[in-house]
Design a protein around this motif. Structure first.
Motif: not given
Length: 139
Positions: A99-111
């Motif tokens: 919900l808080t990340v911007g345009e860059e999206g989530q990191s690989e770990l989070r995905l």
């Protein structure tokens, strides 16, 4: 109370089916449906399901007294509660980041964590909804 348990069981089952469908079939319709938007909508329902599962499994665990439960019931209640607790921690940790990340999206770990969260959610919602339905039908 029994009617509420049956309604919650039905809602949890429907959410689990929706998540299962999205998880399995989203690779087949990436051009026709915005998959990220669908997951963003589903996450609100998943959050509701996780909260209900955590409360239901806690109440089931607390309701078992030491003398009146069998070993099987005790193990099931504790496993379900701690699985719901792990799911709640993983899901909310990852969802709040999403919900808080911007345009860059989530990191690989989070995905990668979504690969664990979604199947655990589907399985847990299936067992919790079955337990709620069975408990409501007994009394």
């Amino acid at each position: 109370m029994n009617a509420l348990k049956k309604v919650l069981a039905l809602i949890l089952s429907l959410i689990a089916i929706a998540v299962l469908f999205q998880l399995l079939f989203s690779p087949f319709y990436p051009d026709t449906v915005d998959i990220n938007w669908t997951w963003n909508v589903l996450n609100w329902f998943i959050a509701f399901g996780v909260a209900v599962a955590l409360i239901a499994t806690y109440l089931n665990k607390r309701g078992l007294s030491a003398g009146s439960s069998t070993g099987r019931e005790y193990i099931f209640a504790n496993t379900a509660f701690y699985a719901a607790a792990v799911l709640a921690i993983w899901f909310f940790w990852n969802w709040f980041d999403d919900l808080t990340v911007g345009e860059e999206g989530q990191s690989e770990l989070r995905l990668i964590f979504w690969s664990y969260i979604n199947p655990l959610f589907i399985i847990l919602m299936g067992t919790v909804s079955a337990r709620l339905w069975r408990d409501a039908s007994r009394t």
